[in-house]
Design an enzyme around this catalytic site. Structure first.
Site, PDB file in Angstrom:
ATOM      1  N   SER A  97     -23.018 -37.803  -5.566  1.00 22.56           N
ATOM      2  CA  SER A  97     -22.968 -36.612  -6.394  1.00 22.56           C
ATOM      3  C   SER A  97     -21.535 -36.298  -6.813  1.00 22.56           C
ATOM      4  O   SER A  97     -20.885 -37.118  -7.472  1.00 22.56           O
ATOM      5  CB  SER A  97     -23.607 -35.443  -5.634  1.00 22.56           C
ATOM      6  OG  SER A  97     -23.899 -34.378  -6.496  1.00 22.56           O
ATOM      7  N   ASP A 226     -34.412 -37.431  -9.940  1.00 24.94           N
ATOM      8  CA  ASP A 226     -33.282 -36.582  -9.559  1.00 24.94           C
ATOM      9  C   ASP A 226     -33.321 -35.329 -10.426  1.00 24.94           C
ATOM     10  O   ASP A 226     -33.180 -35.401 -11.644  1.00 24.94           O
ATOM     11  CB  ASP A 226     -31.974 -37.349  -9.764  1.00 24.94           C
ATOM     12  CG  ASP A 226     -30.756 -36.622  -9.212  1.00 24.94           C
ATOM     13  OD1 ASP A 226     -30.777 -35.377  -9.169  1.00 24.94           O
ATOM     14  OD2 ASP A 226     -29.787 -37.304  -8.837  1.00 24.94           O
ATOM     15  N   HIS A 255     -32.365 -36.248  -5.578  1.00 20.03           N
ATOM     16  CA  HIS A 255     -30.905 -36.275  -5.578  1.00 20.03           C
ATOM     17  C   HIS A 255     -30.340 -36.669  -4.206  1.00 20.03           C
ATOM     18  O   HIS A 255     -29.342 -37.372  -4.131  1.00 20.03           O
ATOM     19  CB  HIS A 255     -30.368 -34.907  -5.988  1.00 20.03           C
ATOM     20  CG  HIS A 255     -28.899 -34.872  -6.225  1.00 20.03           C
ATOM     21  ND1 HIS A 255     -28.284 -35.591  -7.227  1.00 20.03           N
ATOM     22  CD2 HIS A 255     -27.895 -34.215  -5.577  1.00 20.03           C
ATOM     23  CE1 HIS A 255     -26.979 -35.369  -7.198  1.00 20.03           C
ATOM     24  NE2 HIS A 255     -26.713 -34.551  -6.200  1.00 20.03           N
TER      25      HIS A 255
END
Length: 277
Positions: A97, A226, A255
């Site tokens: 991320s 995601d 995610h």
């Protein structure tokens, strides 16, 4: 516990697990987490003979909470100091991320002399904001709503994110893990308010041009469900700018892949490392 003092006098906490003479991997966490979120990957890699290093980004976890410096360039400099202090060489950089942004900026700002390869997992690269040029991106209003929710009730918001989109627990038939939800909330609340708020602006960074400078092998991993960094905004988009990249797609993956696809992610990293020789 290991700490490093940065050039601007910030104390950064980091973990250094496994074989100190083994092949090094450096892991950078997502928002609003810390190095604890990598514990499954670090434990696995350390037991495979690797030297697994992960830090708590400034403002997060056990690191100091400075008012300034919560931006990609500063994080890249922090990473450079840790890698140089530990004298890591032929390192595999791994980012999840937000962590994919700071390791990318580390390479483009500080060079790749100490880098052998990179793994990007559901990252904010190459550019995830919705514009006429990038219609599959995230509307800026979504991130504005994140900031508003934090200002209103950060603790409640940090319960809602892991209970829903982060791990995909809002999808039909998916059984939530209360342990994962609690861990996410605890890590988020351990981070400083200013750092978690400021970090949301880093998601607006455009990494496309600088990614063209990266020529070493990169493994891009992305879940196609995601809900935080949409697959069509990340995922294969990274391959348009990287010269030497491959894509691994997790069908139905959310995610938080390092947490819900532990064995898969562990082996993806291991196999990628072995492929580099």
């Amino acid at each position: 516990m290991p700490y490093l003092t940065t050039n601007d006098s910030v104390q950064l906490f980091y973990k250094d697990w496994g074989n100190v003479t083994g092949p090094p991997v450096f892991l950078s966490h997502g928002w609003p987490l810390n190095s604890d979120n990598w514990e499954n990957q670090m434990f696995f890699l350390a037991n495979q003979g690797y030297r697994a290093v992960a830090y708590d980004r400034r403002g997060h976890g056990r690191s100091d909470q400075p008012w300034f410096g919560n931006d990609v360039d500063t994080w890249a400099g922090d990473i450079a100091q840790i890698i140089e202090e530990l004298d890591l060489k032929d390192t595999i950089l791994i980012g999840h991320s937000t962590g994919g942004g700071d390791i990318t900026r580390y390479v483009t700002n500080h060079g790749s002399e100490r880098v052998k390869g990179m793994v990007l997992i559901d990252t904010i690269t190459p550019y995830i904001i919705q514009t006429p040029e990038t219609p599959n991106g995230v509307p800026i209003s979504v991130f504005d709503s994140f900031r508003d929710a934090m200002l209103k009730d950060r603790s409640y918001f940090f319960q809602q994110v892991p209970s829903g989109p982060f791990f995909g627990y809002n999808r039909p038939g998916v059984k939530p893990s209360q342990g994962q939800i609690d861990s996410w909330w605890a890590q988020g609340m351990q981070a400083g308010f200013k750092a978690t708020y400021d970090t949301t602006f880093s998601w607006e960074t455009d990494f496309r041009e600088e990614m063209k400078k990266i020529d070493f092998p990169v493994l891009v991993i992305h879940g196609d469900d995601d809900q935080v960094v949409p697959f069509k905004a990340g995922g294969a988009e990274n391959l348009k700018y990287l010269k030497n990249a491959t894509l691994k797609v997790y069908e139905g993956g959310p995610h938080g892949l390092p947490n819900v696809e532990i064995d898969g992610i562990n082996n993806d990293i291991l196999n990628f490392s072995k492929s580099l020789g």
